[in-house]
Design a protein around this motif. Structure first.
Motif, PDB file in Angstrom:
ATOM      1  N   ARG A 100       0.840  -1.213   0.000  1.00 37.97           N
ATOM      2  CA  ARG A 100       0.000   0.000   0.000  1.00 37.97           C
ATOM      3  C   ARG A 100       0.863   1.247   0.000  1.00 37.97           C
ATOM      4  O   ARG A 100       0.605   2.188  -0.736  1.00 37.97           O
ATOM      5  CB  ARG A 100      -0.896   0.005   1.231  1.00 37.97           C
ATOM      6  N   MET A 101       1.888   1.198   0.840  1.00 45.07           N
ATOM      7  CA  MET A 101       2.754   2.370   0.929  1.00 45.07           C
ATOM      8  C   MET A 101       3.384   2.679  -0.419  1.00 45.07           C
ATOM      9  O   MET A 101       3.373   3.812  -0.884  1.00 45.07           O
ATOM     10  CB  MET A 101       3.838   2.114   1.970  1.00 45.07           C
ATOM     11  N   LEU A 102       3.892   1.633  -1.058  1.00 43.30           N
ATOM     12  CA  LEU A 102       4.552   1.844  -2.346  1.00 43.30           C
ATOM     13  C   LEU A 102       3.581   2.374  -3.386  1.00 43.30           C
ATOM     14  O   LEU A 102       3.906   3.278  -4.157  1.00 43.30           O
ATOM     15  CB  LEU A 102       5.184   0.541  -2.843  1.00 43.30           C
ATOM     16  N   SER A 103       2.363   1.839  -3.402  1.00 40.98           N
ATOM     17  CA  SER A 103       1.424   2.301  -4.421  1.00 40.98           C
ATOM     18  C   SER A 103       0.926   3.710  -4.098  1.00 40.98           C
ATOM     19  O   SER A 103       0.583   4.482  -4.986  1.00 40.98           O
ATOM     20  CB  SER A 103       0.261   1.332  -4.569  1.00 40.98           C
ATOM     21  N   ASP A 104       0.898   4.064  -2.805  1.00 41.43           N
ATOM     22  CA  ASP A 104       0.555   5.445  -2.437  1.00 41.43           C
ATOM     23  C   ASP A 104       1.599   6.429  -2.949  1.00 41.43           C
ATOM     24  O   ASP A 104       1.274   7.545  -3.354  1.00 41.43           O
ATOM     25  CB  ASP A 104       0.450   5.586  -0.903  1.00 41.43           C
ATOM     26  N   VAL A 105       2.849   5.995  -2.907  1.00 43.42           N
ATOM     27  CA  VAL A 105       3.914   6.868  -3.375  1.00 43.42           C
ATOM     28  C   VAL A 105       3.815   7.067  -4.882  1.00 43.42           C
ATOM     29  O   VAL A 105       4.319   8.044  -5.421  1.00 43.42           O
ATOM     30  CB  VAL A 105       5.289   6.289  -2.973  1.00 43.42           C
ATOM     31  N   GLY A 106       3.129   6.151  -5.555  1.00 41.71           N
ATOM     32  CA  GLY A 106       2.921   6.323  -6.987  1.00 41.71           C
ATOM     33  C   GLY A 106       3.845   5.492  -7.833  1.00 41.71           C
ATOM     34  O   GLY A 106       4.133   5.820  -8.983  1.00 41.71           O
ATOM     35  N   ILE A 107       4.336   4.393  -7.263  1.00 43.11           N
ATOM     36  CA  ILE A 107       5.193   3.506  -8.035  1.00 43.11           C
ATOM     37  C   ILE A 107       4.309   2.553  -8.840  1.00 43.11           C
ATOM     38  O   ILE A 107       3.316   2.048  -8.313  1.00 43.11           O
ATOM     39  CB  ILE A 107       6.131   2.742  -7.082  1.00 43.11           C
ATOM     40  N   PRO A 108       4.632   2.328 -10.110  1.00 49.70           N
ATOM     41  CA  PRO A 108       3.791   1.455 -10.940  1.00 49.70           C
ATOM     42  C   PRO A 108       3.603   0.073 -10.327  1.00 49.70           C
ATOM     43  O   PRO A 108       4.522  -0.457  -9.690  1.00 49.70           O
ATOM     44  CB  PRO A 108       4.569   1.348 -12.257  1.00 49.70           C
ATOM     45  N   ALA A 109       2.415  -0.481 -10.535  1.00 50.93           N
ATOM     46  CA  ALA A 109       2.060  -1.736  -9.876  1.00 50.93           C
ATOM     47  C   ALA A 109       3.006  -2.862 -10.266  1.00 50.93           C
ATOM     48  O   ALA A 109       3.373  -3.691  -9.428  1.00 50.93           O
ATOM     49  CB  ALA A 109       0.625  -2.108 -10.221  1.00 50.93           C
ATOM     50  N   ALA A 110       3.416  -2.899 -11.541  1.00 49.82           N
ATOM     51  CA  ALA A 110       4.278  -3.984 -11.999  1.00 49.82           C
ATOM     52  C   ALA A 110       5.604  -3.964 -11.242  1.00 49.82           C
ATOM     53  O   ALA A 110       6.111  -4.998 -10.805  1.00 49.82           O
ATOM     54  CB  ALA A 110       4.537  -3.852 -13.501  1.00 49.82           C
ATOM     55  N   PHE A 111       6.121  -2.760 -11.057  1.00 55.61           N
ATOM     56  CA  PHE A 111       7.388  -2.621 -10.360  1.00 55.61           C
ATOM     57  C   PHE A 111       7.237  -3.024  -8.896  1.00 55.61           C
ATOM     58  O   PHE A 111       8.091  -3.702  -8.326  1.00 55.61           O
ATOM     59  CB  PHE A 111       7.860  -1.173 -10.486  1.00 55.61           C
ATOM     60  N   THR A 112       6.124  -2.606  -8.287  1.00 58.68           N
ATOM     61  CA  THR A 112       5.860  -2.978  -6.902  1.00 58.68           C
ATOM     62  C   THR A 112       5.826  -4.492  -6.756  1.00 58.68           C
ATOM     63  O   THR A 112       6.412  -5.050  -5.832  1.00 58.68           O
ATOM     64  CB  THR A 112       4.522  -2.394  -6.432  1.00 58.68           C
ATOM     65  N   ASP A 113       5.141  -5.144  -7.702  1.00 55.51           N
ATOM     66  CA  ASP A 113       5.064  -6.604  -7.670  1.00 55.51           C
ATOM     67  C   ASP A 113       6.452  -7.217  -7.645  1.00 55.51           C
ATOM     68  O   ASP A 113       6.741  -8.129  -6.877  1.00 55.51           O
ATOM     69  CB  ASP A 113       4.325  -7.119  -8.913  1.00 55.51           C
ATOM     70  N   TYR A 114       7.292  -6.666  -8.515  1.00 55.36           N
ATOM     71  CA  TYR A 114       8.637  -7.203  -8.652  1.00 55.36           C
ATOM     72  C   TYR A 114       9.399  -7.072  -7.342  1.00 55.36           C
ATOM     73  O   TYR A 114      10.022  -8.018  -6.853  1.00 55.36           O
ATOM     74  CB  TYR A 114       9.352  -6.432  -9.766  1.00 55.36           C
ATOM     75  N   ILE A 115       9.308  -5.867  -6.742  1.00 51.35           N
ATOM     76  CA  ILE A 115      10.000  -5.604  -5.484  1.00 51.35           C
ATOM     77  C   ILE A 115       9.494  -6.536  -4.394  1.00 51.35           C
ATOM     78  O   ILE A 115      10.270  -7.154  -3.647  1.00 51.35           O
ATOM     79  CB  ILE A 115       9.781  -4.141  -5.045  1.00 51.35           C
ATOM     80  N   VAL A 116       8.154  -6.644  -4.332  1.00 44.93           N
ATOM     81  CA  VAL A 116       7.561  -7.463  -3.275  1.00 44.93           C
ATOM     82  C   VAL A 116       7.999  -8.909  -3.426  1.00 44.93           C
ATOM     83  O   VAL A 116       8.380  -9.569  -2.459  1.00 44.93           O
ATOM     84  CB  VAL A 116       6.019  -7.344  -3.325  1.00 44.93           C
ATOM     85  N   GLU A 117       8.005  -9.362  -4.664  1.00 48.60           N
ATOM     86  CA  GLU A 117       8.438 -10.734  -4.904  1.00 48.60           C
ATOM     87  C   GLU A 117       9.887 -10.925  -4.470  1.00 48.60           C
ATOM     88  O   GLU A 117      10.247 -11.918  -3.853  1.00 48.60           O
ATOM     89  CB  GLU A 117       8.285 -11.063  -6.385  1.00 48.60           C
ATOM     90  N   ALA A 118      10.710  -9.914  -4.809  1.00 43.11           N
ATOM     91  CA  ALA A 118      12.119  -9.989  -4.437  1.00 43.11           C
ATOM     92  C   ALA A 118      12.270 -10.099  -2.925  1.00 43.11           C
ATOM     93  O   ALA A 118      13.088 -10.866  -2.421  1.00 43.11           O
ATOM     94  CB  ALA A 118      12.862  -8.767  -4.950  1.00 43.11           C
ATOM     95  N   ILE A 119      11.441  -9.342  -2.195  1.00 44.25           N
ATOM     96  CA  ILE A 119      11.567  -9.359  -0.742  1.00 44.25           C
ATOM     97  C   ILE A 119      11.072 -10.682  -0.169  1.00 44.25           C
ATOM     98  O   ILE A 119      11.696 -11.273   0.703  1.00 44.25           O
ATOM     99  CB  ILE A 119      10.800  -8.169  -0.129  1.00 44.25           C
ATOM    100  N   LEU A 120       9.979 -11.163  -0.740  1.00 47.64           N
ATOM    101  CA  LEU A 120       9.421 -12.408  -0.214  1.00 47.64           C
ATOM    102  C   LEU A 120      10.362 -13.584  -0.468  1.00 47.64           C
ATOM    103  O   LEU A 120      10.373 -14.543   0.284  1.00 47.64           O
ATOM    104  CB  LEU A 120       8.068 -12.694  -0.857  1.00 47.64           C
ATOM    105  N   ARG A 121      11.123 -13.495  -1.551  1.00 48.83           N
ATOM    106  CA  ARG A 121      11.992 -14.619  -1.869  1.00 48.83           C
ATOM    107  C   ARG A 121      13.445 -14.296  -1.563  1.00 48.83           C
ATOM    108  O   ARG A 121      14.346 -14.853  -2.177  1.00 48.83           O
ATOM    109  CB  ARG A 121      11.822 -14.994  -3.332  1.00 48.83           C
ATOM    110  N   ILE A 122      13.651 -13.396  -0.607  1.00 47.97           N
ATOM    111  CA  ILE A 122      15.009 -12.932  -0.334  1.00 47.97           C
ATOM    112  C   ILE A 122      15.929 -14.098   0.014  1.00 47.97           C
ATOM    113  O   ILE A 122      17.090 -14.121  -0.388  1.00 47.97           O
ATOM    114  CB  ILE A 122      15.018 -11.851   0.781  1.00 47.97           C
TER     115      ILE A 122
END
Lengths: 343, 299
Positions: free
Chosen positions: B162-184
Motif C-alpha cells: 500500500r505504501m509503495l502504491s501510495d507513493v505512486g510507483i507502478p504496480a508492476a514494479f511494486t510486484d517485482y519488489i515485493v516478490e524480491a523481498i518475499l523470496r530474499i
C-alpha cells in the motif's frame, strides 16, 4: 569510506553561520557524522542479511536439542526449555548415520580428488600448450558447461547400464557390456575423465590461473632439465594452492549435495543426499517402531514430531559440510582474487 | 629418451595432448557420444531390452507430443524460463551490491564474508526436497506451531505494498519488489558464487584509480559508476550466464524430463524434451551474450 562532506550537511546550516573556518570545521564534523551513520547502516545491512542466512540453521539447531514436550509450549521461541539428545539419537538411527557418513565421505573424497586432478591437468594443458585445434577444444569445454545435464541423462544411463569401452568388452568376452548401475563406478569414471559435476567450470578456473602465471618460471625449469610433467607437479601445482582450494571445496560440496547423478546411477546406494531426500517418508514410517510400538499397532506418528526428526536429520546431513567450510574458509575467503575465477 | 628425435614443437604438442587426454577421452566417451545418441533418441521410440535397447524411428512425433500433447511440459517450460528471466536481474543486482559491501573495510569483514558464502555450501536440492516434503505432508515445520500460536514473528507485506502504491510507483514494479523481498532467502542462497566472482573482480581494480577520483573530487557514488561499474562490467556477462546455467539443476523442467524417462520409461519423449529445453536455453544464452557483449568494455 569516502563520503563527500558537503552533501551530508544540510545547506541551511551553512548559511546561518558565518566565517570560513567554522564552516570547514562543521563540514568535517558533518563528514564524520555521515561516516558513522554509514557505518551503522552498513552493519545493519550485513547483520540483517547474515541473520537471514543463519536463521534456518539456528532454528534447526534449536529443534535438534528440543524436547518433545516443548513442541506444544507456545511460550518457547527458539531457545528450548527442556534439552534432550533424543532427536539426534533417533535421527541417527533412522538414517543409519555413522556408516552412511563414512560411506558418503569416502565416495565424495575419491570423486573430488579425481575431478581435481583431471581438471588441473586439462586446465594446464589448455593454458600452456598451443597446438592445432587447442582453441576449438577449449570451446568444447565451454560447451560442456552450457549444455544442461538433463540432455545427457538418458544416454548416460543406458551407457552405464551396459558399459563398454568402444565395444572392446563385447568383442573379447562375447557379452554385451557390464552393468555399472548401483556401483560407484559411473561417478568415478565421470570424475576421472573430468566430466563430472561442473567439471568444465573447474577446467576454466585452472586454465585462467595457469595462464596468469609468469612463463619465465617454466622456461627456467626447462633449462634446468625438468620435463613437462616434472614442471607441472614440481612448480605449477605448488603455486596453485588457491585455485586448488576453490576447486576442491566446490567439487566436494557439490558432489556431497548432488541428487541428480546419484539418483540416476546409484539410487540404491547408501549416500547422504539420497537418504536425506527420502528422510520424511522414512521418519514417518519408523518413528512409531522406534518409540516402542509394534509395526502393526496402527499408531501413527505425530506429524510435528516427524518434522522435528526430519529437521534434525537435515542438520546432521549438513553438519560435516559446515565443519569443513569452517576449516578452510580462511584460505577460501581471503584468496578469491588469486583463485583464477576471473582470470 | 624416445622424444629426442622430435622437434620441440611436436614434443610440446604431444605433451599438451597428454595433459588434456583424460578430459578428451571423457569428452568423446561421456559427452559427445551421449549428445549424439540423445539426438537420435529424440527422433525414435526407444524400448529397453535386457542388456541393450531397440530403436524405432518416429520422425518428429516426440517433439510434437512434448509440445502439444504432454499435459504440462510446455507450461512448465515457459514458467521456468519466465522465472529465470525474473531471477537473473535480482540475483545480479543483489550479488553486485553485496560484493561491493563485502569489499569495503570494516571490522568483522572476514566473518561476514564467511557467512555470506555459507549458502553456496548449503544449496542442496536434497535438503530442499526433504524440507518441502516436510511442508506438504506434515503440515509444516516443527516451527509452524510456533508461528500459528503467534510466537513467531510475521511480517505484513501488505502494508508495504500500500505504501509503495501510495507513493505512486507502478504496480508492476511494486510486484517485482515485493516478490524480491518475499523470496530474499532464495535470492541470497543462489547468489553465492556470483558474489564470489564480483568480489574477485572488485579486488582486481587498482586502488590508485579511486585515489585519483577522490583527489579530483568525485563522490563515492560517482566513483562507483565511473570506476567500479565499468571495471566489473565483463563479469556481468559471466555472472548472467552462470546464473542461467545454475538454474538448470533445480529446474522443474529437469524434473519432468527425469520423470518422463525413469518413471514412465518414455525415453524418446524425454530426449525430445531435453533437446527442446537445450535449444530454448541455448537461444537465450546466445541472445543475452550478443546483447551484453556489445555493451561490455574490456580493459
Amino acid at each position: 569510506m569516502a563520503v563527500d562532506p558537503s552533501r551530508s550537511i544540510p545547506s541551511g546550516i551553512g548559511k546561518l553561520r558565518s566565517g570560513e573556518e567554522r564552516s570547514i570545521r562543521l563540514k568535517k564534523a558533518g563528514g564524520k557524522a555521515a561516516d558513522i551513520l554509514y557505518a551503522v547502516f552498513r552493519y545493519a545491512l550485513v547483520v540483517g542479511i547474515s541473520f537471514i542466512i543463519l536463521y534456518p540453521i539456528l532454528l534447526k539447531i534449536s529443534v535438534a536439542f528440543k524436547d518433545k514436550i516443548d513442541l506444544y509450549d507456545p511460550t518457547i521461541f527458539v531457545v528450548p526449555k527442556h534439552y534432550t539428545l533424543d532427536n539426534i539419537r533417533m535421527a541417527m538411527q533412522i538414517m543409519d548415520y555413522g556408516p552412511l557418513l563414512a560411506n558418503t565421505l569416502l565416495f565424495v573424497a575419491v570423486t573430488t580428488a579425481l575431478t581435481t586432478a583431471a581438471c588441473a591437468l586439462a586446465g594446464y594443458g589448455f593454458a600452456r600448450f598451443s597446438f592445432p585445434g587447442s582453441n576449438l577444444l577449449f570451446a568444447l569445454v565451454i560447451l560442456t558447461i552450457l549444455v544442461p545435464t538433463s540432455t545427457l541423462m538418458v544416454p548416460m544411463y543406458l551407457h552405464f547400464r551396459s558399459f563398454d569401452l568402444f565395444g572392446l568388452y563385447e568383442r573379447m568376452s562375447g557379452r554385451p557390456g557390464v552393468n555399472l548401475l548401483n556401483t560407484y563406478w559411473p561417478s568415478i569414471i565421470t570424475a576421472a575423465t573430468a566430466m563430472g559435476l561442473k567439471a568444465g567450470l573447474f577446467i576454466y578456473i585452472f586454465r585462467q590461473f595457469f595462464k596468469g602465471m609468469p612463463k619465465e618460471i617454466e622456461e627456467a625449469a626447462l633449462i634446468d632439465g625438468a620435463g613437462g610433467i616434472r614442471t607441472f607437479t614440481g612448480i605449477m601445482l605448488p603455486n596453485a594452492i588457491s585455485p586448488l582450494i576453490t576447486v576442491i571445496l566446490f567439487s566436494f560440496v557439490w558432489q556431497y549435495n548432488d541428487t541428480l547423478y546419484t539418483s540416476l546411477f546409484m539410487s540404491e546406494s547408501a549416500l547422504m543426499p539420497l537418504k536425506v531426500a527420502s528422510l520424511p517418508a522414512q521418519a514417518n514410517q519408523l518413528i512409531p517402531q522406534l518409540m516402542g510400538y509394534a509395526s502393526n499397532s496402527g499408531i501413527k506418528s505425530d506429524p510435528n514430531h516427524v518434522a522435528m526428526i526430519v529437521d534434525t536429520g537435515i542438520l546432521l546431513a549438513i553438519a560435516p559440510l559446515i565443519l569443513l567450510y569452517l576449516a578452510v574458509q580462511r584460505y577460501f575467503v581471503e584468496s578469491i582474487e588469486r583463485s583464477g575465477i576471473i582470470g | 629418451m624416445k622424444t629426442v628425435g622430435m622437434s620441440f614443437r611436436t614434443r610440446r604438442t604431444l605433451l599438451g595432448l597428454a595433459f588434456i587426454s583424460p578430459w578428451l577421452i571423457g569428452f568423446l566417451l561421456l559427452f559427445a557420444a551421449p549428445l549424439i545418441q540423445s539426438l537420435r533418441f529424440s527422433f525414435s521410440k526407444l524400448s529397453i531390452a535386457p542388456g541393450g535397447y531397440g530403436l524405432e524411428p518416429v520422425g518428429w512425433a516426440n517433439f510434437k507430443e512434448s509440445l502439444f500433447v504432454h499435459a504440462s511440459f510446455n507450461r512448465v517450460l515457459v514458467d521456468s524460463i519466465a522465472q529465470m528471466a525474473l531471477n537473473v536481474p535480482m540475483i545480479l543486482f543483489f550479488s553486485l551490491f553485496t560484493a561491493t559491501l563485502l569489499n569495503q573495510k570494516f571490522r568483522g569483514r572476514a566473518l561476514a564474508r564467511s557467512v555470506f558464502f555459507l549458502p553456496v555450501i548449503l544449496a542442496s536440492s536434497a535438503v530442499a526436497a526433504a524440507e518441502s516434503a516436510g511442508l506438504i505432508n506434515l503440515m509444516g515445520d516443527a516451527n509452524a506451531i510456533e508461528a500459528s500460536s503467534g510466537a513467531g514473528v510475521s511480517y505484513n507485506i501488505l502494508s508495504m505494498v500500500r505504501m509503495l502504491s501510495d507513493v505512486g510507483i507502478p504496480a508492476a514494479f511494486t510486484d517485482y519488489i515485493v516478490e524480491a523481498i518475499l523470496r530474499i532467502y532464495d535470492i541470497i542462497s543462489s547468489s553465492g558464487v556470483q558474489i564470489l566472482i564480483f568480489l574477485a573482480a572488485l579486488q582486481s581494480v587498482p586502488g590508485s584509480m579511486y585515489e585519483v577520483a577522490r583527489i579530483e573530487g568525485a563522490t563515492a557514488y560517482e566513483s562507483f559508476w565511473k570506476i567500479t561499474f565499468p571495471m566489473v562490467n565483463p563479469l556481468i556477462l559471466t555472472n548472467v550466464i552462470y546464473t542461467i546455467i545454475d538454474s538448470f539443476a533445480g529446474s522443474p523442467v529437469t524434473k519432468i524430463i527425469y520423470e518422463t524417462a525413469f518413471k514412465t520409461q518414455n525415453f524418446g519423449l524425454s530426449s525430445a524434451m531435453a533437446w527442446l529445453y537445450t535449444l530454448v536455453v541455448g537461444i537465450l544464452l546466445i541472445v543475452i551474450g550478443w546483447v551484453l557483449s556489445r555493451r561490455i568494455h574490456y580493459n
